[in-house]
Motif scaffolding. Structure first.
Motif, PDB file in Angstrom:
ATOM      1  N   VAL A 218     -45.343 -76.933 -83.061  1.00 53.78           N
ATOM      2  CA  VAL A 218     -46.469 -76.702 -83.942  1.00 53.78           C
ATOM      3  C   VAL A 218     -47.661 -77.779 -83.360  1.00 53.78           C
ATOM      4  O   VAL A 218     -47.424 -78.724 -83.162  1.00 53.78           O
ATOM      5  CB  VAL A 218     -46.316 -76.910 -85.385  1.00 53.78           C
ATOM      6  CG1 VAL A 218     -47.491 -76.618 -86.284  1.00 53.78           C
ATOM      7  CG2 VAL A 218     -45.100 -75.899 -85.968  1.00 53.78           C
ATOM      8  N   ASN A 219     -48.812 -77.058 -83.150  1.00 50.75           N
ATOM      9  CA  ASN A 219     -49.821 -78.003 -82.967  1.00 50.75           C
ATOM     10  C   ASN A 219     -50.161 -78.902 -83.956  1.00 50.75           C
ATOM     11  O   ASN A 219     -50.438 -78.591 -85.119  1.00 50.75           O
ATOM     12  CB  ASN A 219     -50.927 -77.230 -82.400  1.00 50.75           C
ATOM     13  CG  ASN A 219     -52.345 -77.936 -81.624  1.00 50.75           C
ATOM     14  OD1 ASN A 219     -52.196 -79.234 -81.607  1.00 50.75           O
ATOM     15  ND2 ASN A 219     -52.808 -77.062 -80.790  1.00 50.75           N
ATOM     16  N   ARG A 220     -49.965 -80.318 -83.566  1.00 49.51           N
ATOM     17  CA  ARG A 220     -50.258 -81.320 -84.611  1.00 49.51           C
ATOM     18  C   ARG A 220     -51.837 -81.334 -84.814  1.00 49.51           C
ATOM     19  O   ARG A 220     -52.351 -81.551 -86.283  1.00 49.51           O
ATOM     20  CB  ARG A 220     -49.854 -82.584 -84.001  1.00 49.51           C
ATOM     21  CG  ARG A 220     -49.929 -83.615 -85.159  1.00 49.51           C
ATOM     22  CD  ARG A 220     -49.439 -85.124 -84.560  1.00 49.51           C
ATOM     23  NE  ARG A 220     -49.675 -86.266 -85.504  1.00 49.51           N
ATOM     24  CZ  ARG A 220     -49.519 -87.342 -85.064  1.00 49.51           C
ATOM     25  NH1 ARG A 220     -49.106 -87.645 -84.129  1.00 49.51           N
ATOM     26  NH2 ARG A 220     -49.642 -88.308 -86.196  1.00 49.51           N
ATOM     27  N   ILE A 221     -52.779 -80.694 -84.177  1.00 43.68           N
ATOM     28  CA  ILE A 221     -54.131 -80.740 -84.378  1.00 43.68           C
ATOM     29  C   ILE A 221     -54.527 -79.560 -84.912  1.00 43.68           C
ATOM     30  O   ILE A 221     -54.285 -78.506 -84.464  1.00 43.68           O
ATOM     31  CB  ILE A 221     -54.845 -81.067 -83.022  1.00 43.68           C
ATOM     32  CG1 ILE A 221     -54.373 -82.413 -82.231  1.00 43.68           C
ATOM     33  CG2 ILE A 221     -56.452 -81.237 -83.416  1.00 43.68           C
ATOM     34  CD1 ILE A 221     -54.426 -83.655 -83.276  1.00 43.68           C
ATOM     35  N   ASP A 222     -55.400 -79.517 -86.201  1.00 41.96           N
ATOM     36  CA  ASP A 222     -55.616 -78.169 -86.847  1.00 41.96           C
ATOM     37  C   ASP A 222     -56.856 -77.970 -86.264  1.00 41.96           C
ATOM     38  O   ASP A 222     -57.477 -78.640 -85.305  1.00 41.96           O
ATOM     39  CB  ASP A 222     -55.646 -78.381 -88.362  1.00 41.96           C
ATOM     40  CG  ASP A 222     -56.798 -79.364 -88.821  1.00 41.96           C
ATOM     41  OD1 ASP A 222     -57.669 -79.756 -87.885  1.00 41.96           O
ATOM     42  OD2 ASP A 222     -56.625 -79.801 -90.103  1.00 41.96           O
ATOM     43  N   PHE A 223     -57.590 -76.720 -86.767  1.00 44.33           N
ATOM     44  CA  PHE A 223     -58.918 -76.127 -86.044  1.00 44.33           C
ATOM     45  C   PHE A 223     -60.090 -76.762 -86.289  1.00 44.33           C
ATOM     46  O   PHE A 223     -60.965 -76.624 -85.960  1.00 44.33           O
ATOM     47  CB  PHE A 223     -58.583 -74.536 -86.519  1.00 44.33           C
ATOM     48  CG  PHE A 223     -57.768 -73.762 -85.953  1.00 44.33           C
ATOM     49  CD1 PHE A 223     -57.724 -73.475 -84.694  1.00 44.33           C
ATOM     50  CD2 PHE A 223     -56.957 -73.100 -86.797  1.00 44.33           C
ATOM     51  CE1 PHE A 223     -56.737 -72.702 -83.893  1.00 44.33           C
ATOM     52  CE2 PHE A 223     -55.789 -72.372 -86.187  1.00 44.33           C
ATOM     53  CZ  PHE A 223     -55.735 -72.099 -84.977  1.00 44.33           C
ATOM     54  N   ASN A 224     -59.994 -78.000 -87.080  1.00 44.70           N
ATOM     55  CA  ASN A 224     -60.818 -78.787 -87.662  1.00 44.70           C
ATOM     56  C   ASN A 224     -60.909 -80.286 -86.573  1.00 44.70           C
ATOM     57  O   ASN A 224     -61.563 -81.145 -87.089  1.00 44.70           O
ATOM     58  CB  ASN A 224     -61.236 -79.122 -89.058  1.00 44.70           C
ATOM     59  CG  ASN A 224     -61.361 -77.907 -89.986  1.00 44.70           C
ATOM     60  OD1 ASN A 224     -62.215 -77.214 -89.589  1.00 44.70           O
ATOM     61  ND2 ASN A 224     -60.677 -77.699 -90.866  1.00 44.70           N
ATOM     62  N   GLY A 225     -59.806 -80.274 -86.045  1.00 43.95           N
ATOM     63  CA  GLY A 225     -59.398 -81.588 -85.062  1.00 43.95           C
ATOM     64  C   GLY A 225     -58.940 -82.516 -85.776  1.00 43.95           C
ATOM     65  O   GLY A 225     -58.851 -83.733 -85.432  1.00 43.95           O
ATOM     66  N   LYS A 226     -58.398 -82.352 -87.004  1.00 43.00           N
ATOM     67  CA  LYS A 226     -57.653 -83.288 -87.766  1.00 43.00           C
ATOM     68  C   LYS A 226     -56.202 -83.227 -87.460  1.00 43.00           C
ATOM     69  O   LYS A 226     -55.484 -82.310 -87.278  1.00 43.00           O
ATOM     70  CB  LYS A 226     -57.716 -82.745 -89.262  1.00 43.00           C
ATOM     71  CG  LYS A 226     -57.102 -84.224 -90.177  1.00 43.00           C
ATOM     72  CD  LYS A 226     -57.547 -83.770 -91.588  1.00 43.00           C
ATOM     73  CE  LYS A 226     -56.670 -84.985 -92.451  1.00 43.00           C
ATOM     74  NZ  LYS A 226     -56.939 -84.837 -93.954  1.00 43.00           N
ATOM     75  N   ALA A 227     -55.499 -84.553 -87.124  1.00 43.08           N
ATOM     76  CA  ALA A 227     -54.056 -84.587 -86.915  1.00 43.08           C
ATOM     77  C   ALA A 227     -52.952 -84.570 -88.086  1.00 43.08           C
ATOM     78  O   ALA A 227     -53.527 -85.206 -89.093  1.00 43.08           O
ATOM     79  CB  ALA A 227     -53.971 -85.910 -86.091  1.00 43.08           C
ATOM     80  N   TYR A 228     -52.131 -84.021 -87.888  1.00 45.18           N
ATOM     81  CA  TYR A 228     -51.247 -83.832 -88.981  1.00 45.18           C
ATOM     82  C   TYR A 228     -50.655 -85.292 -89.430  1.00 45.18           C
ATOM     83  O   TYR A 228     -50.025 -85.823 -88.267  1.00 45.18           O
ATOM     84  CB  TYR A 228     -50.213 -82.695 -88.935  1.00 45.18           C
ATOM     85  CG  TYR A 228     -48.927 -82.491 -89.707  1.00 45.18           C
ATOM     86  CD1 TYR A 228     -49.193 -82.028 -90.994  1.00 45.18           C
ATOM     87  CD2 TYR A 228     -47.873 -83.152 -89.607  1.00 45.18           C
ATOM     88  CE1 TYR A 228     -48.243 -81.445 -92.026  1.00 45.18           C
ATOM     89  CE2 TYR A 228     -46.829 -83.059 -90.428  1.00 45.18           C
ATOM     90  CZ  TYR A 228     -46.970 -82.332 -91.769  1.00 45.18           C
ATOM     91  OH  TYR A 228     -45.863 -82.054 -92.562  1.00 45.18           O
ATOM     92  N   ASN A 229     -50.169 -85.864 -90.694  1.00 44.81           N
ATOM     93  CA  ASN A 229     -49.512 -86.855 -90.652  1.00 44.81           C
ATOM     94  C   ASN A 229     -48.031 -86.880 -90.571  1.00 44.81           C
ATOM     95  O   ASN A 229     -47.352 -86.198 -91.156  1.00 44.81           O
ATOM     96  CB  ASN A 229     -49.781 -87.557 -92.272  1.00 44.81           C
ATOM     97  CG  ASN A 229     -49.268 -88.770 -92.543  1.00 44.81           C
ATOM     98  OD1 ASN A 229     -48.747 -89.487 -91.802  1.00 44.81           O
ATOM     99  ND2 ASN A 229     -49.551 -89.402 -93.543  1.00 44.81           N
ATOM    100  N   ASP A 230     -47.453 -87.606 -89.232  1.00 47.46           N
ATOM    101  CA  ASP A 230     -46.212 -87.546 -89.129  1.00 47.46           C
ATOM    102  C   ASP A 230     -45.539 -88.589 -89.618  1.00 47.46           C
ATOM    103  O   ASP A 230     -44.234 -88.576 -89.237  1.00 47.46           O
ATOM    104  CB  ASP A 230     -46.230 -87.492 -87.705  1.00 47.46           C
ATOM    105  CG  ASP A 230     -46.654 -88.686 -86.865  1.00 47.46           C
ATOM    106  OD1 ASP A 230     -47.104 -89.472 -87.478  1.00 47.46           O
ATOM    107  OD2 ASP A 230     -46.037 -88.925 -85.885  1.00 47.46           O
TER     108      ASP A 230
END
Length: 285
Positions: free
Chosen positions: A114-126
């Motif tokens: 899964v791409n950690r970066i969403d379509f707004n450029g925000k990174a998923y908290n891992d």
């Protein structure tokens, strides 16, 4: 079902592993992607990842492993459902994602990227992603009536109890009927009972203990029963053949293609135990 997860930076290499045809890999889930090979998928991931230059480990890698029995009954539709439910439980939302199933072994399992970066450029908290992955996998297993990790642990503990009891029973028969005089002889006789006894030897070539392999389980002697520690097995032998003969016969043994000796402390403890036993009997030394 077991779930594992982590953030990675080597997207293309992982994607190529996931899409490995030698492992009979098949795409079972795809979201917001058009690529038809690892390079194309990686390029699509990177296009979005360029929106966030601060995030280095910008791909999320998950492995979802149903039990062997569950895996046999899971078709493509069910595998896709696992991915969709897992994505929802992890709150991954609308991101680029692709999943492959590996069938090269009996244990069917899913690799989900899964791409950690969403379509707004925000990174998923891992944060704690490994623990959260397992919790999400547990929930998905419950929803789809698959075997959970907790159920596996209970089943393993139940089986382990029977395995311990059976190894102990065969050990007792070996000590009573064959009365081995040396540790090497004990190993050979236990093999007749279908128990593989594995010597644990330290760097100084001293015999430290035994592990017991039986029916797919590999356990330390002390995990089976306290009487099956190397010290207690030695005490049983010494009580049968006499301390003098026991020390003489076990001073140097040949195991795993090398000469092995008993630790001084172990020999001393066995001697001490024998002396106490004789004094208690009233014979004295």
């Amino acid at each position: 079902m077991i779930g594992k997860g982590k953030a990675i930076s080597h997207t293309r290499a992982s994607m190529m592993y996931g899409w490995n045809q030698e492992k009979n890999a098949e795409v079972v889930f795809s979201q917001n992607l058009a690529g038809e090979n690892p390079s194309e998928i990686t390029s699509e991931f990177r296009f979005i990842q360029q929106m966030n230059q601060n995030c280095q480990k910008n791909t999320l890698s998950f492995v979802l492993s149903p039990t062997i029995e569950d895996g046999r009954n899971l078709n493509q539709k069910s595998l896709k459902e696992i991915c969709e439910r897992f994505m929802k439980e992890m709150k991954l939302g609308e991101r680029q994602a692709i999943a492959f199933v590996h069938k090269d072994k009996d244990h069917k399992h899913i690799h989900l990227y899964v791409n950690r970066i969403d379509f707004n450029g925000k990174a998923y908290n891992d944060s704690f992603i490994g623990k959260r992955s397992q919790q999400a996998a547990e929930k998905v297993a419950e929803q789809m009536q698959l075997t959970t990790v907790k159920q596996l642990q209970v089943e393993k503990e139940f089986n382990l109890r029977d395995i311990r009891s059976e190894i102990k029973r065969r050990h007792d028969i070996t000590m009573k009927q064959f009365q081995p005089k040396t540790f090497k002889e004990y190993i050979e006789v236990m093999k007749i009972s279908k128990i593989e006894v594995i010597p644990c030897i330290n760097k100084a070539n001293k015999l430290q203990g035994f592990r017991f392999r039986f029916d797919g389980f590999n356990l330390k002697g002390s995990e089976i029963h306290r009487s099956m520690s190397i010290g207690n097995i030695g005490k049983q032998m010494a009580a049968t053949v006499g301390v003098k003969n026991f020390i003489k016969n076990n001073t140097e043994l040949f195991m795993l293609n090398k000469a092995v000796s008993l630790p001084t402390k172990l020999a001393a403890n066995i001697l001490k135990h024998a002396v106490k036993r004789e004094i208690k009997r009233g014979f004295g030394f």
